[in-house]
Design an enzyme around this catalytic site. Structure first.
Site, PDB file in Angstrom:
ATOM      1  N   ASP A   1      -1.571  -1.182  -4.169  1.00 31.01           N
ATOM      2  CA  ASP A   1      -0.914  -0.733  -2.948  1.00 31.01           C
ATOM      3  C   ASP A   1       0.041   0.391  -3.324  1.00 31.01           C
ATOM      4  OD1 ASP A   1       0.261  -0.931  -0.208  1.00 31.01           O
ATOM      5  OD2 ASP A   1       1.991  -1.656  -1.356  1.00 31.01           O
TER       6      ASP A   1
ATOM      7  N   SER B   1      -4.289   2.214   0.300  1.00 29.13           N
ATOM      8  CA  SER B   1      -3.041   2.271   1.055  1.00 29.13           C
ATOM      9  C   SER B   1      -3.246   2.508   2.541  1.00 29.13           C
ATOM     10  CB  SER B   1      -2.171   3.401   0.490  1.00 29.13           C
ATOM     11  OG  SER B   1      -0.986   3.583   1.230  1.00 29.13           O
TER      12      SER B   1
END
Length: 219
Positions: free
Chosen positions: A9, A116
């Site tokens: 992430d 993301s």
């Protein structure tokens, strides 16, 4: 490396989401931390609402709208800093251990990628500012799907990119809800619990918990 693919992430995991406000801490004043936390909370809330309602806006639009809400909820902070804060957010600082950890994993033969909610332009700016682009094999944005985490299709972007199965992927995030979604998808998950938060989603537990990315290569 124990896993052939490591997926990260971006915001809160590699890049410090509160760095933008800290750059202007002296000018913003004592309510800066409050503003920054509301900004982050609303940014995530808006992404979930957009995903569930099927009314997509890209993450940069949500970031702008979240900041406007934060200003409304923290009127002590001068809105004149809006453009400065957005510019700073487009080039966030990475956490100090990030380059070395990524380099260790890459030199060990692992494939590395970001997965993301960020829009492509946001991720490009953050990766460039951190100087980690050469260490990454891919930067994957939900923008091509027009939805947000924790939709399983988002995690499938990583397995499709590297033509692998979920259990061959180590997924790292500072967001416990993101870890829950990735665990449900079938990734080996590592929660980067930078804030020392209590655990949630006990039926979707991570394989490991770290205070930062140090030690990841040894897991």
């Amino acid at each position: 490396m124990p896993y052939p693919v490591y997926i990260f992430d971006a915001y809160g995991t590699l890049f410090d989401v509160h760095a933008a406000v800290r750059r202007y801490a002296d000018q913003i004043g004592p309510d800066g931390a409050k503003l920054s936390q509301i900004w982050r909370d609303k940014q995530l809330e808006y992404s979930w609402v957009r995903a569930l309602s099927g009314r997509y806006k890209d993450f940069w639009q949500l970031t702008e709208e979240a900041l406007d809400t934060a200003f409304a909820l923290v009127p002590s902070v001068d809105r004149a800093y809006r453009d400065d804060l957005l510019t700073a957010y487009s080039r966030l600082d990475c956490y100090p251990e990030v380059p070395a950890v990524l380099r260790t994993l890459s030199e060990g033969g692992a494939k590395l990628a970001i997965l993301s909610n960020g829009s492509p332009s946001m991720l490009e700016g953050a990766v460039e500012a951190a100087g980690i682009g050469p260490l990454l094999d891919a930067v994957l944005s939900v923008d091509q799907l027009r939805t947000y985490k924790a939709h399983p299709d988002v995690y499938d972007m990583a397995t499709s990119q590297f033509r692998t199965f979920p259990d061959k992927v180590s997924f790292q995030s500072s967001n416990r809800w993101d870890i829950a979604g990735a665990t449900a998808f079938g990734f080996r998950t590592v929660w980067i619990n930078r804030a020392g938060m209590p655990d949630e989603y006990l039926d979707l537990s991570p394989a490991a918990v770290l205070a930062d990315l140090n030690g990841l290569a040894a897991l």
